[in-house]
Motif scaffolding. Structure first.
Motif, short mmCIF file in Angstrom:
data_model
loop_
_atom_site.label_atom_id
_atom_site.label_comp_id
_atom_site.label_asym_id
_atom_site.label_seq_id
_atom_site.Cartn_x
_atom_site.Cartn_y
_atom_site.Cartn_z
N ILE A 5 43.11 31.86 40.91
CA ILE A 5 44.41 32.53 40.94
C ILE A 5 44.50 33.47 42.13
O ILE A 5 45.55 33.54 42.80
N LEU A 6 43.42 34.17 42.45
CA LEU A 6 43.43 35.06 43.61
C LEU A 6 43.63 34.27 44.91
O LEU A 6 44.42 34.68 45.78
N ILE A 7 42.99 33.14 45.04
CA ILE A 7 43.15 32.30 46.23
C ILE A 7 44.60 31.80 46.33
O ILE A 7 45.21 31.86 47.40
N MET A 50 42.48 41.06 39.83
CA MET A 50 41.83 42.37 39.76
C MET A 50 41.34 42.71 38.35
O MET A 50 40.59 43.66 38.18
N ARG A 51 41.76 41.94 37.37
CA ARG A 51 41.25 42.16 36.01
C ARG A 51 39.78 41.80 35.91
O ARG A 51 39.06 42.36 35.10
N GLU A 52 39.31 40.87 36.75
CA GLU A 52 37.92 40.41 36.69
C GLU A 52 37.14 40.64 37.99
O GLU A 52 35.92 40.61 37.98
N THR A 57 37.15 44.03 46.64
CA THR A 57 36.88 42.62 46.94
C THR A 57 38.14 41.79 46.77
O THR A 57 38.47 40.98 47.63
N ALA A 58 38.84 42.00 45.67
CA ALA A 58 40.05 41.21 45.40
C ALA A 58 41.09 41.42 46.50
O ALA A 58 41.67 40.46 47.01
N SER A 104 30.00 39.11 45.40
CA SER A 104 30.72 39.89 44.40
C SER A 104 30.12 39.72 43.02
O SER A 104 29.54 38.69 42.68
N GLN A 105 30.27 40.78 42.26
CA GLN A 105 29.85 40.79 40.86
C GLN A 105 31.05 41.18 40.03
O GLN A 105 31.88 42.00 40.47
N PRO A 106 31.17 40.67 38.82
CA PRO A 106 32.30 41.03 37.97
C PRO A 106 32.38 42.54 37.75
O PRO A 106 31.36 43.23 37.73
N ALA A 107 33.60 43.03 37.61
CA ALA A 107 33.82 44.48 37.39
C ALA A 107 33.27 44.92 36.06
O ALA A 107 33.12 44.20 35.12
#
Length: 107
Positions: A5-7, A50-52, A57-58, A104-107
């Motif tokens: 979705i970010l892409i 940005m939720r994940e 990074t996002a 990146s690592q999950p928030a």
């Protein structure tokens, strides 16, 4: 799923940036419609990502994808000149975006 979705939202950033260039002082209705729809989709996708994905990074990935796609489209349509230096710099952006994904690592 957040990365996909970010892409996609980064690609919609390129759509609204290109439409913004074609608005011509708010005198052309269709580019305005495309701009508003693409910007909304792009922002919603960024918010979802940005939720994940951490915000820094996002956002960097979103901007990098949008900038890369906008420059590539402009070069492909002849609106912007093509040079080896520009291509190498855009590839640098792509490399940085890929690097952010890798570390990146999950928030």
């Amino acid at each position: 799923m957040a990365w996909i979705i970010l892409i996609l939202s980064g690609l919609f950033e390129a759509v609204w940036a290109t439409a913004l260039d074609r608005i011509d002082g708010l005198h052309r209705p269709w580019p305005i419609v495309v701009f508003l729809v693409a910007m909304t989709i792009s922002m919603v996708g960024l918010a979802f990502g940005m939720r994940e994905i951490p915000v820094g990074t996002a956002y960097a990935v979103w901007v990098g994808i949008g900038a890369t796609a906008t420059v590539a489209y402009s070069m492909a349509t002849g609106a912007e000149s093509v040079s080896l230096v520009k291509i190498l710099l855009v590839l640098g952006i792509v490399g940085c975006v890929a690097g952010l994904k890798l570390v990146s690592q999950p928030a």
